[in-house]
Design a protein around this motif. Sequence first.
Motif, mmCIF file in Angstrom:
data_model
loop_
_atom_site.group_PDB
_atom_site.id
_atom_site.type_symbol
_atom_site.label_atom_id
_atom_site.label_comp_id
_atom_site.label_asym_id
_atom_site.label_seq_id
_atom_site.Cartn_x
_atom_site.Cartn_y
_atom_site.Cartn_z
ATOM 1 N N ARG A 67 0.820 -1.104 -0.034
ATOM 2 C CA ARG A 67 0.151 0.062 0.075
ATOM 3 C C ARG A 67 0.890 1.315 -0.085
ATOM 4 N NH1 ARG A 67 -5.072 -1.643 1.059
ATOM 5 N NH2 ARG A 67 -5.863 0.735 1.285
ATOM 6 N N GLY A 68 0.306 2.386 -0.697
ATOM 7 C CA GLY A 68 1.315 3.413 -0.793
ATOM 8 C C GLY A 68 0.389 4.628 -1.257
ATOM 9 N N ARG A 69 1.117 5.537 -1.788
ATOM 10 C CA ARG A 69 0.476 6.805 -2.268
ATOM 11 C C ARG A 69 0.816 6.856 -3.838
ATOM 12 N NH1 ARG A 69 -0.839 12.195 -0.866
ATOM 13 N NH2 ARG A 69 -0.390 13.676 -2.337
ATOM 14 N N ASP A 332 -4.095 8.085 -1.391
ATOM 15 C CA ASP A 332 -3.262 7.615 -0.610
ATOM 16 C C ASP A 332 -3.741 6.302 -0.048
ATOM 17 O OD1 ASP A 332 -1.754 9.965 -0.371
ATOM 18 O OD2 ASP A 332 -3.330 11.093 0.942
ATOM 19 N N ASP A 333 -2.737 5.577 0.687
ATOM 20 C CA ASP A 333 -2.861 4.188 1.208
ATOM 21 C C ASP A 333 -3.853 3.500 0.184
ATOM 22 O OD1 ASP A 333 -2.717 2.365 3.137
ATOM 23 O OD2 ASP A 333 -4.764 2.952 3.941
ATOM 24 N N VAL A 334 -3.359 2.985 -0.805
ATOM 25 C CA VAL A 334 -4.134 2.093 -1.941
ATOM 26 C C VAL A 334 -2.970 1.242 -2.640
ATOM 27 C CG1 VAL A 334 -5.803 3.777 -2.386
ATOM 28 C CG2 VAL A 334 -3.606 3.613 -3.766
ATOM 29 N N VAL A 335 -3.490 0.058 -3.121
ATOM 30 C CA VAL A 335 -2.649 -0.745 -3.693
ATOM 31 C C VAL A 335 -2.804 -0.578 -5.315
ATOM 32 C CG1 VAL A 335 -2.168 -3.297 -4.394
ATOM 33 C CG2 VAL A 335 -2.700 -2.436 -1.800
ATOM 34 N N PHE A 372 -6.718 0.821 -8.816
ATOM 35 C CA PHE A 372 -6.097 1.395 -7.393
ATOM 36 C C PHE A 372 -7.248 0.762 -6.470
ATOM 37 C CE2 PHE A 372 -4.495 4.061 -10.651
ATOM 38 C CZ PHE A 372 -3.012 4.194 -10.382
ATOM 39 N N VAL A 373 -6.651 -0.213 -5.581
ATOM 40 C CA VAL A 373 -7.488 -0.780 -4.709
ATOM 41 C C VAL A 373 -7.804 -0.117 -3.251
ATOM 42 C CG1 VAL A 373 -7.899 -2.921 -3.363
ATOM 43 C CG2 VAL A 373 -6.996 -3.016 -5.889
#
Length: 405
Positions: A67-69, A332-335, A372-373
């Motif tokens: 997970r990230g930006r 933000d905070d997605v896979v 984007f999950v």
Amino acid sequence: MSQPIDENVVRPERGKAGPLKTVFVSLMIVLAGVALIWLIFKTEPTATRKETARETAMLVDVQAVSRGRYTPTVEVMGQVVPAREITLGSRVGGEVINQADAFTPGQRVAKGTELIRIDPADYEATLLQRRSELQQARADLELEQGQQAVARQEFELLGDDIEAVNDALILRKPQLKQAKARVAAAEAAVQQARLDLARTRIRAPFPAQVLSREVTLGSQVSAGQSLGRLVGTGQYWVEATVPLSKLRWLTFDTSPDTPGAPVSLHHDTVWPSGQTREGQLTQLIGDLDSDARMARILITVNDPLALNQSEGEPALILGAFVRAEIEGRSLDDVVRLERAHVRRNNTVWVMEDRKLAIREVEIAFRDDDYAFVKTGLEDGDKVITNNLSSVVSGARLRLESDRDE
């Protein structure tokens, strides 16, 4: 010595024992065949069902996710249109006596370049006439001012014998106003004659490229007639359409503090591989495309002809269709997954403890390459990237490294 033949002795007839023998032999062959068939079926081996079958694990490829930006990209198609375009016209009439070499379709001209000159003789004569009329009006004004001074002296000699209401007439104030008005009108006529004379020289109003020319040397033109088309070389627009669902991910140039999103332009069939031009998302047009029912947007490209850039930069061509990659709002905070790895009904195949798990995920955004999950996947999850012929939750899995071991 020969025996006499007794005709009363009965001899057996030949040929009667043959058919019986044939029937007997055929019957024996049939019986032997039946017996042989019975023996074959009696001794045929039978298949037995095993109680258990050996289970083979499916070979898969996996990719660990985190997970990230991330910044998604909105890809659209747009048409290059001019940001400034004019139809060059004449404000005066006459014969074209000079035409600049640069006034040719395709040529670029600087601001203020003289493109066409109309015969100024008539307008020079008109200016001389208006100047003489101005001098006459100024002379009349001086005479009237002198007469007014005489009238004032006479009025002072009369003293108080004349009523105050007649002061203006006695002092010739209306005549003085008329003289001043004639001077103002003559000055305006001179100014108009100067403008008409200056308009015989038709110049480029801004740095431009000539698209078309409709007159040439010796042509007779009239006021308001079209002479050609010019487009500004400072900026071009790319007019594109975007699905309404993706508008909320775009940033438009609404103020100096919030510039529009950067855009990368590609002309795949014309420009060499890897060459792009940069633009900026500028404006949301307030109506929908009549055919696709999508929102219309404007992308601004500065120096579209690459006049002030390094050699080798591609130039935009008016009317061409280009591919625009618009940088969207950050997530933000997605896979981030390749779109092909998201399966039917927004599910993802994950390997857990060497077994297949089918996860339902929530997609925050999709672009042309990635999904984007938002929820459903965590750091370190191993997503299956290859296609499987049989998808059953809990099925055993193996990796290529297991075969090597």
